[in-house]
Design a protein around this motif. Structure first.
Motif, PDB file in Angstrom:
ATOM      1  N   TYR A   1      -1.618   0.041   8.146  1.00  0.00           N
ATOM      2  CA  TYR A   1      -2.169  -0.342   6.719  1.00  0.00           C
ATOM      3  C   TYR A   1      -2.930   0.216   5.955  1.00  0.00           C
ATOM      4  CZ  TYR A   1      -3.399  -4.224   3.812  1.00  0.00           C
ATOM      5  OH  TYR A   1      -3.785  -5.157   2.822  1.00  0.00           O
TER       6      TYR A   1
ATOM      7  N   GLU B   1      -1.154   3.057   3.929  1.00  0.00           N
ATOM      8  CA  GLU B   1      -0.600   2.377   2.759  1.00  0.00           C
ATOM      9  C   GLU B   1      -1.546   1.934   1.656  1.00  0.00           C
ATOM     10  OE1 GLU B   1       2.835   2.053   1.941  1.00  0.00           O
ATOM     11  OE2 GLU B   1       3.223   3.233   3.580  1.00  0.00           O
ATOM     12  N   TYR B   2      -2.557   1.352   2.141  1.00  0.00           N
ATOM     13  CA  TYR B   2      -3.614   0.962   1.254  1.00  0.00           C
ATOM     14  C   TYR B   2      -3.997   2.180   0.269  1.00  0.00           C
ATOM     15  CZ  TYR B   2      -7.921  -1.405  -0.531  1.00  0.00           C
ATOM     16  OH  TYR B   2      -8.939  -1.905  -1.112  1.00  0.00           O
TER      17      TYR B   2
ATOM     18  N   LYS C   1      -2.744   4.912  -0.135  1.00  0.00           N
ATOM     19  CA  LYS C   1      -1.705   5.270  -0.835  1.00  0.00           C
ATOM     20  C   LYS C   1      -1.276   4.542  -2.315  1.00  0.00           C
ATOM     21  CE  LYS C   1       3.177   5.711  -0.477  1.00  0.00           C
ATOM     22  NZ  LYS C   1       4.324   5.753   0.564  1.00  0.00           N
ATOM     23  N   GLN C   2      -1.471   3.130  -2.025  1.00  0.00           N
ATOM     24  CA  GLN C   2      -1.202   2.170  -3.020  1.00  0.00           C
ATOM     25  C   GLN C   2      -2.443   2.449  -4.128  1.00  0.00           C
ATOM     26  OE1 GLN C   2      -2.423  -1.847  -2.877  1.00  0.00           O
ATOM     27  NE2 GLN C   2      -0.391  -2.365  -3.353  1.00  0.00           N
ATOM     28  N   GLN C   3      -3.750   2.445  -3.770  1.00  0.00           N
ATOM     29  CA  GLN C   3      -4.901   2.570  -4.537  1.00  0.00           C
ATOM     30  C   GLN C   3      -5.186   3.924  -5.170  1.00  0.00           C
ATOM     31  OE1 GLN C   3      -7.103  -0.437  -4.850  1.00  0.00           O
ATOM     32  NE2 GLN C   3      -5.486  -1.713  -3.898  1.00  0.00           N
TER      33      GLN C   3
ATOM     34  N   HIS D   1      -3.031 -10.022  -4.277  1.00  0.00           N
ATOM     35  CA  HIS D   1      -2.168 -10.235  -3.051  1.00  0.00           C
ATOM     36  C   HIS D   1      -1.018 -11.158  -3.542  1.00  0.00           C
ATOM     37  CE1 HIS D   1      -1.119 -10.179   1.367  1.00  0.00           C
ATOM     38  NE2 HIS D   1      -0.743 -11.663   0.930  1.00  0.00           N
TER      39      HIS D   1
ATOM     40  N   ASN E   1      -1.208  -3.493  -7.566  1.00  0.00           N
ATOM     41  CA  ASN E   1      -1.770  -3.733  -6.405  1.00  0.00           C
ATOM     42  C   ASN E   1      -1.491  -4.894  -5.732  1.00  0.00           C
ATOM     43  OD1 ASN E   1      -3.783  -1.912  -6.966  1.00  0.00           O
ATOM     44  ND2 ASN E   1      -5.603  -3.539  -6.859  1.00  0.00           N
TER      45      ASN E   1
ATOM     46  N   LEU F   1       0.987  -5.409   0.237  1.00  0.00           N
ATOM     47  CA  LEU F   1       1.553  -4.268   0.846  1.00  0.00           C
ATOM     48  C   LEU F   1       2.591  -4.841   1.743  1.00  0.00           C
ATOM     49  CD1 LEU F   1      -1.843  -2.083   1.882  1.00  0.00           C
ATOM     50  CD2 LEU F   1       0.106  -1.567   0.200  1.00  0.00           C
TER      51      LEU F   1
ATOM     52  N   LEU G   1       4.494  -3.927   4.827  1.00  0.00           N
ATOM     53  CA  LEU G   1       4.907  -2.974   5.806  1.00  0.00           C
ATOM     54  C   LEU G   1       5.904  -3.184   6.765  1.00  0.00           C
ATOM     55  CD1 LEU G   1       1.789  -2.483   4.860  1.00  0.00           C
ATOM     56  CD2 LEU G   1       1.191  -1.980   7.355  1.00  0.00           C
TER      57      LEU G   1
END
Ligand code: NAD
Length: 478
Positions: A154, A157-158, A160-162, A288, A353, A356, A358
């Motif tokens: 998590y 991935e967070y 990467k996303q941000q 979210h 945003n 995510l 997973l």
């Protein structure tokens, strides 16, 4: 339209929830609200969980839960609703962004923008505690591979996303080689899958000191539950106020969003509380549920309001702030800034945003597990470990012999130090002689012999090798 569950909570909860909902609805949030009652009233009505069964049904049906702080009454065996909710709903990830708002909110750390990703379900919070002897109580620290994999993935991935550059891991694996060791090991394994993101590990003590002193050295920090609990409050506080931070609790199905602070009962009903923490939680919720444009609009309006020096009492500072406002007036100011961008603080862009997704945890093939001994824990009020050893040698069975005694982890037999302070709680390790197979039935025989010898055994822990590698701690000094 997304249906969400809302609990207005206790103390300042209803006021900050009303302000938060007013702001996000004015910004165009497409949400339908279903309200439930949790917290003090429910506790005091005799429900020790602080929540009625019907309220669980609502939370599970809607899956997205925005929760104001609640008061847990002191004493009386009341269970923390937060901990229960996180565990029941499998909300394994707790995400707390902590960003300073220099020069608008006084802070010793003008350049600070970190996100703490805290494991939320396991560690010492399994809440498995026992008194074992007159002098010793224990709390089981449980760390699982799926728990570590989910939270570490998590965090990456967070990041990467941000578009964040680095993920740091904090553990104390120099001491807790099995539990924190697993967390660190999984971190190293998963980090390899994200070569574009820098990764590093710090021992928690010096890492925490560094974070409190030089937070600009960090970006995303992932850690086990207890450390994350403590350090996310420290991180929020050093941005200027715990009243400014929100948190997201994310699971595979459900999620809960909240402020990180409590219900501040002394401030209740006075229209003084800062709704920013809960608003930050609500912004994470909007992201979210895919309403990223609304989230972005609210966040930029909030940043603009902070920049304008329109501040509630908790962050108001003569010379920095312009106007001291109450909860309602603060909400009005944010609403009037909807559609405006901050000019000095960095505006946010949330296009990408959403929640995510997973991969599910995949159980790997079981390792070869071999029983190689047993630790028998004994309640004994004597003081000379040699005397205990002589007594314990009488229970040895089928080539399985007493090999070591420790007290609070320190080896006291054979060859202990007379200076070592001993309690009445002894770990007595039995291992088979060379060439002897260790069997479960031998453990039972050891225990039966202990009954015969009047030795007060309080528990056993089996010693295993996994794929030939010892998977238990040695005695300190062994
Ligand atoms: P608290 O966070 O409620 O208050 C700590 C201090 O910060 C107080 O001085 C308070 O006035 C101030 N403060 C907190 N939030 C503020 C805000 N939004 N605006 C202005 N000032 C604010 O912590 P506490 O006093 O230790 O706990 C009070 C109650 O809250 C307890 O019953 C505790 O169990 C509960 N609690 C609930 C949660 C939760 O529901 N998530 C979290 C922590 C504490």
């Amino acid at each position: 339209m997304t249906k969400i569950t809302v609990a207005k909570g206790d103390g300042i909860g209803p006021e900050i929830m009303d302000a938060t909902l007013e702001i996000i609805l004015a910004a165009g949030a497409k949400i339908e609200i279903e309200e439930i009652e949790v917290g003090e009233k429910v506790y005091l009505a005799g429900n020790t969980a602080g929540i009625a069964p019907e309220a669980w049904d609502t939370i599970r049906k809607n899956k997205v839960f925005l929760k104001a702080p609640i008061t847990t009454p002191q004493g009386g065996g009341y269970k923390s609703l937060n901990v229960t909710t996180r565990k029941f709903l499998g909300l394994y990830s707790n995400v707390r962004p902590c960003r300073s708002l220099h020069p608008f909110v006084a802070t010793k750390h003008p350049i600070m923008d970190i996100v703490i990703v805290r494991e939320n379900e396991e560690d010492l919070y399994a809440g498995i505690e026992h008194q074992q002897t007159d002098e010793v109580v224990q709390c089981l620290k449980l760390i699982s591979r799926p728990g570590c994999e989910k939270i570490v993935r998590y965090a990456f991935e967070y990041a990467k996303q941000q578009n964040r550059k680095k993920v740091t891991c904090f553990t104390k694996d120099n001491i807790m080689k099995q539990t924190d060791g697993l967390f660190h090991q999984v971190f190293d394994e998963i980090a390899k899958e994200y070569p574009q993101i820098e990764n590093e590990h710090w021992i928690i003590d010096i890492g925490a000191a560094k974070m409190a002193d030089t937070p600009e050295a960090f970006d995303v920090i992932v850690m086990p539950n207890l450390y994350g609990d403590v350090l996310s409050d420290v991180a929020a506080q050093i941005t200027g106020s715990v009243g400014l931070a929100g948190s997201a609790n994310i699971g595979e199905e459900c999620s809960m969003f909240e402020a990180i602070h409590g219900s501040a009962p002394r401030r209740a009903g006075q229209n003084v509380a800062n709704p920013s923490g809960l608003l930050q939680g609500a912004i994470m919720m909007l992201n979210h549920i895919g309403q990223t444009q609304v989230a972005e609009k609210v966040q930029n309006a909030w940043l603009k309001t902070m920049e304008e020096g329109i501040h509630t009492y908790d962050i108001f500072k003569e010379g920095i702030s312009k106007q001291k406002v109450g909860t309602k007036e603060f909400a009005k100011a944010v609403i009037s800034n909807l559609g405006h961008m901050p000019t000095i603080l960095k505006p946010v862009f949330y296009a990408n945003n959403s929640a995510l997704i997973l991969p599910k945890y995949n159980r790997s093939t079981p390792k070869n597990k071999e029983l190689v001994g047993v630790d028998v824990f004994v309640h004994w009020s004597g003081s000379d470990p040699n005397a205990l050893a002589i007594h314990l040698q009488k229970i040895e069975s089928k080539g399985v012999k007493l090999s070591m005694i420790t007290n609070r982890g320190i080896k006291v037999w054979p060859d202990g130090f007379k200076e070592t302070f001993c309690t009445d709680h002894w770990r007595c390790r039995f291992k088979p002689d060379e060439g002897v197979e260790m069997k479960k039935s031998t453990i039972i025989e050891l225990l039966q012999n202990a009954v015969r010898e009047n030795i007060d055994t309080i528990k056993t822990e089996n010693l295993y090798n996994f794929d030939g590698k010892a998977a238990y701690s040695l005695g300190q000094g062994q």
